[in-house]
Design a protein around this motif. Structure first.
Motif, PDB file in Angstrom:
ATOM      1  N   UNK A  36       0.815  -1.219   0.000  1.00  0.00           N
ATOM      2  CA  UNK A  36       0.000   0.000   0.000  1.00  0.00           C
ATOM      3  C   UNK A  36       0.846   1.265   0.000  1.00  0.00           C
ATOM      4  N   UNK A  37       2.093   1.166   0.502  1.00  0.00           N
ATOM      5  CA  UNK A  37       3.052   2.277   0.487  1.00  0.00           C
ATOM      6  C   UNK A  37       2.655   3.451   1.384  1.00  0.00           C
ATOM      7  N   UNK A  38       2.395   3.175   2.673  1.00  0.00           N
ATOM      8  CA  UNK A  38       2.221   4.255   3.638  1.00  0.00           C
ATOM      9  C   UNK A  38       3.564   4.960   3.849  1.00  0.00           C
ATOM     10  N   UNK A  39       3.569   6.288   3.977  1.00  0.00           N
ATOM     11  CA  UNK A  39       2.484   7.236   4.072  1.00  0.00           C
ATOM     12  C   UNK A  39       2.403   8.106   2.823  1.00  0.00           C
ATOM     13  N   UNK A  40       2.638   7.485   1.667  1.00  0.00           N
ATOM     14  CA  UNK A  40       2.410   8.162   0.398  1.00  0.00           C
ATOM     15  C   UNK A  40       0.914   8.331   0.187  1.00  0.00           C
ATOM     16  N   UNK A  41       0.526   9.412  -0.491  1.00  0.00           N
ATOM     17  CA  UNK A  41      -0.878   9.674  -0.839  1.00  0.00           C
ATOM     18  C   UNK A  41      -1.796   9.618   0.379  1.00  0.00           C
ATOM     19  N   UNK A  42      -1.325  10.163   1.482  1.00  0.00           N
ATOM     20  CA  UNK A  42      -2.102  10.156   2.726  1.00  0.00           C
ATOM     21  C   UNK A  42      -2.430  11.576   3.176  1.00  0.00           C
ATOM     22  N   UNK A  43      -3.537  11.709   3.884  1.00  0.00           N
ATOM     23  CA  UNK A  43      -3.825  12.889   4.684  1.00  0.00           C
ATOM     24  C   UNK A  43      -3.403  12.532   6.097  1.00  0.00           C
ATOM     25  N   UNK A  44      -2.569  13.364   6.717  1.00  0.00           N
ATOM     26  CA  UNK A  44      -1.983  13.028   8.014  1.00  0.00           C
ATOM     27  C   UNK A  44      -2.236  14.119   9.043  1.00  0.00           C
ATOM     28  N   UNK A  45      -2.328  13.695  10.295  1.00  0.00           N
ATOM     29  CA  UNK A  45      -2.423  14.597  11.436  1.00  0.00           C
ATOM     30  C   UNK A  45      -1.300  14.251  12.403  1.00  0.00           C
ATOM     31  N   UNK A  46      -0.427  15.224  12.687  1.00  0.00           N
ATOM     32  CA  UNK A  46       0.701  15.022  13.609  1.00  0.00           C
ATOM     33  C   UNK A  46       0.624  16.018  14.755  1.00  0.00           C
ATOM     34  N   UNK A  47       1.103  15.611  15.909  1.00  0.00           N
ATOM     35  CA  UNK A  47       1.309  16.546  17.006  1.00  0.00           C
ATOM     36  C   UNK A  47       2.353  17.568  16.554  1.00  0.00           C
TER      37      UNK A  47
END
Length: 719
Positions: free
Chosen positions: A291-302
């Motif tokens: 799946x190749x995380x974290x390509x093409x992702x919407x992310x939330x980080x501290x």
């Protein structure tokens, strides 16, 4: 009782005073952040300019940011455009020139206060904005030029030497951990500005999209010192979550999965949100099964630690270069009778995701459906992909026969003949050697972003241009290539974008035919060494190899020796740069014989979506081709680069179209209520602000993208 009455009168007097203060003609309103605020709303509460008087809008001032050519340094000045969305803080406008010098102007008059010139060795990439920070008397502007992050005194324009090394941080920092190759020589820059939470400056990057791509990790730096604070690996390393979605050791040779499009911050939650792009190389993933995380992702980080809160992958194992092209928009909607804080992310393939800001789950239904899995030899297409049910896509998802242009009988026949040879029935059809038709390379949505008002209405411009992709065996590519050194190097390093015939495709992938008539040797040497725009630096090439490519481009290879193919040792599994088994043979716009998009209009639209319901309120064509309008052809729309601005005056301002106009639309109906012919294309996002009781709307009119070059910032106000 009397005390209560007196207290009530006091409160009433205070409220009336506050209301009068708010209504004072001298009230100022800044535009202090990229996107207006850190939520990326591109909304302003100003309403002095409104639907009732916008027809009276006129030019208030114009600032010429262009630079005269410097004969001593011809490679650095190349008639660059401006994509910068300036900011306004305390009545001062900060932005960048075509040559990425930082300036400060009086936002009321356009009078220059100071100008800062960065280091001459930094690559002149595109720049879309700058960042302001203040603590007490310390005011600074942070912005990037090439691989340099600079801190500049906002009052004086002087570099702050206590930041990084003499005022500059190399943004290769934090990318080399556990790597077997030297990341410092790879192309790394930042087209979109970073974002600040408290004293933490968070930054993405733009990198190569080929086998020499640097990793796209997210970094955070101390605003005051420039010290690296944390790194989030977008391609996980051993022991990290997501590592199992790649082959073992993939992080050592696969790059990208980067955030080039910008970020948003929820200051109350202390969370930074952003989207990532595809892994390298763009169209072949045989060596990155999974799946190749974290390509093409919407992310939330501290924002203070870089620890991941949640992720949402929109494309698994991307084979189509479907990056997230703009910062997420943070807003609040009413869903099922309750207020919900959400994140809205539009995509290059025209989708709109509305996610719960705390959970990372979709507000509206999203289907995971089976997709074609017959790819190129060695490829591993992912078996399912996401299909949002609401909102409906901004643009077409597949090219059907019914979509073939009807601009003229001749155009229809021309396109239909080619269409029959390459028609594609699924948007997730894997790339092939016979050819694939795709939407989504130049939008859907693009880097200009979108706007949302307090009512939860979302405004987004979208492009509808089909592209034709043909792949080829990399080994075959070598044997088919002519044997001069320059041609062989061109085929290996340049033809994937510019084509074997050097014709390129449009503004993103320009033609190199007769390039010697436009650029001299020094200019091309500079581009090869430092890169330009989307093009990475080719620092891995020796000076002799660079000269050979230039000789090939100038058609002066007569004295070059022929290349003799020899057997080479097998490439190690994790060798760098990564050499994919299949590469691009042709990647170009699919057009009619006159260069217009091969599909029926509209070719570009402006859309309004009610995020509370997921339903469209209106959709209208955006932009026109003057030569078609003269023939009586209804407004077709054009592709657009630059985003919208929405105001409390009931207006949506937007430029970015090929006809080089800026327009105001009635936000309720989508009707054009004002337009102005700019001196050059406004391929940027407009802003608005108010000083001494007067509201201004401003935009960079830098031109480019196949149109004439400009160099002005223009501000409008009422008479």
């Amino acid at each position: 009782m009397r005390k209560v009455i007196l207290l009530g009168q006091l409160l009433l007097s205070f409220c009336m005073y506050s209301a009068r203060e708010k209504e004072k003609p001298g009230r100022d309103e800044d535009w202090p952040n990229y996107g207006g605020n850190k939520a990326g709303n591109r909304y302003s509460p100003l309403d002095q300019i409104n639907t009732g008087n916008v027809q009276a809008l006129q030019v208030a001032w114009m600032y010429d940011a262009s630079e005269k050519p410097n004969p001593a340094n011809p490679g650095r000045q190349r008639n660059r455009a401006i994509q910068c969305q300036p900011i306004v803080v305390n009545g001062i406008m900060y932005g960048t020139t075509p040559e990425l010098k930082l300036f400060a102007l009086k936002a009321e008059s356009g009078e220059q206060l100071w100008k800062f010139e960065p280091g001459k060795n930094d690559k002149l990439n595109s720049n879309r904005g700058v960042v302001y920070w203040r603590s007490g008397s310390d005011q600074r502007i942070l912005y990037t030029v090439g691989s340099g992050l600079y801190a500049v005194n906002a009052e004086t324009g002087q570099i702050i030497k206590s930041f990084g090394v003499e005022g500059r941080v190399d943004i290769h920092e934090g990318l080399s951990t556990n790597m077997d190759h030297d990341v410092s020589v790879l192309s790394v820059n930042a087209t979109s500005p970073g974002i600040i939470h408290k004293n933490t400056f968070i930054l993405g990057s733009a990198v190569s999209e080929s086998g020499d791509a640097a990793p796209g990790h997210i970094r955070a730096f101390d605003v005051v010192t420039g010290r690296l604070k944390w790194v989030f690996h977008t391609i996980p390393q051993p022991g990290e979550f997501g590592y199992e979605t790649w082959p073992k050791g993939a992080y050592k040779k696969i790059g990208a999965a980067n955030n080039w499009s910008g970020m948003s911050v929820d200051e109350k939650r202390g969370v930074v949100y952003f989207g990532t792009g595809s892994p390298a190389s763009d169209f072949y993933g045989g060596d990155r099964k999974g799946a190749n995380l974290f390509a093409n992702c919407i992310l939330a980080l501290d924002a203070e630690t870089g620890k991941m809160k949640w992720y949402y992958q929109t494309i698994h194992h991307d084979l189509w270069d479907r990056d997230h092209p703009s910062p997420p928009n943070l807003t609040t909607i009413k869903h099922n009778g309750k207020k919900v804080d959400v994140l809205v992310q539009s995509t290059k393939d025209g989708l709109v995701y509305v996610l719960d800001r705390d959970k990372g789950t979709s507000i509206f239904p999203v289907k995971e459906r089976a997709v074609p899995t017959e790819g190129l030899p060695g490829e591993h297409p992912y078996p399912t992909q996401k299909y949002p049910v609401k909102p409906l896509p901004l643009s077409r998802q597949i090219f059907t026969e019914n979509d073939i242009t009807d601009l003229s009988p001749e155009s229809h026949a021309y396109v239909k003949e080619r269409y029959q040879k390459i028609k594609t029935n699924n948007k997730f059809a894997p790339p092939s050697t016979t050819g694939t038709l795709l939407f989504g390379y130049s939008g859907g949505a693009e880097w200009g972003g979108n706007a949302v008002d307090p009512e939860g209405v979302f405004y987004q411009n979208a492009n509808e241009e089909p592209w034709e992709l043909i792949m080829m065996d990399a080994a075959q590519k070598k044997t088919d290539a002519p044997r001069t050194l320059g041609n062989a190097l061109y085929m290996t390093n340049c033809s994937a974008c510019h084509g074997q015939d050097r014709k390129g495709s449009g503004n993103e992938l320009p033609s190199l035919v007769d390039i010697g008539k436009k650029l001299n040797t020094a200019s091309i040497q500079s581009i090869l060494k430092t890169g330009s725009g989307r093009m990475p630096a080719f620092s891995h090439l020796s000076e002799k190899e660079q000269d050979a490519i230039i000789s090939f481009l100038f058609n002066i290879e007569k004295d070059q020796k022929m290349v003799v193919e020899t057997k080479t040792k097998p490439v190690e599994k994790n060798a760098f740069p990564y050499k994919p088994a299949y590469v691009t043979k042709s990647w170009q716009r699919f057009t009619d014989q006159n260069g217009y998009p091969a599909v029926k209009p509209p070719w570009g639209t402006l859309n309004a979506i009610d995020l509370n319901t997921g339903e469209y309120l209106w959709r209208v064509p955006l932009g026109e081709y003057p030569e078609l309008a003269k023939k009586g052809i209804p407004t077709t729309g054009t592709d657009s680069y630059g985003g919208p601005l929405v105001t409390a005056g009931g207006l949506v301002f937007i430029a970015g179209t090929k006809d080089e106009k800026i327009r105001a639309f009635d936000k309720r109906t989508g009707k054009v209520v004002w337009e102005y012919q700019l001196p050059a294309g406004g391929f940027a996002t407009p802003i608005t602000y108010q000083i001494n009781g007067k509201q201004y709307v401003a935009i960079a009119a830098g031109g480019g993208r196949g149109q004439k070059i400009g160099g002005n910032y223009i501000a409008f106000s009422l008479k």
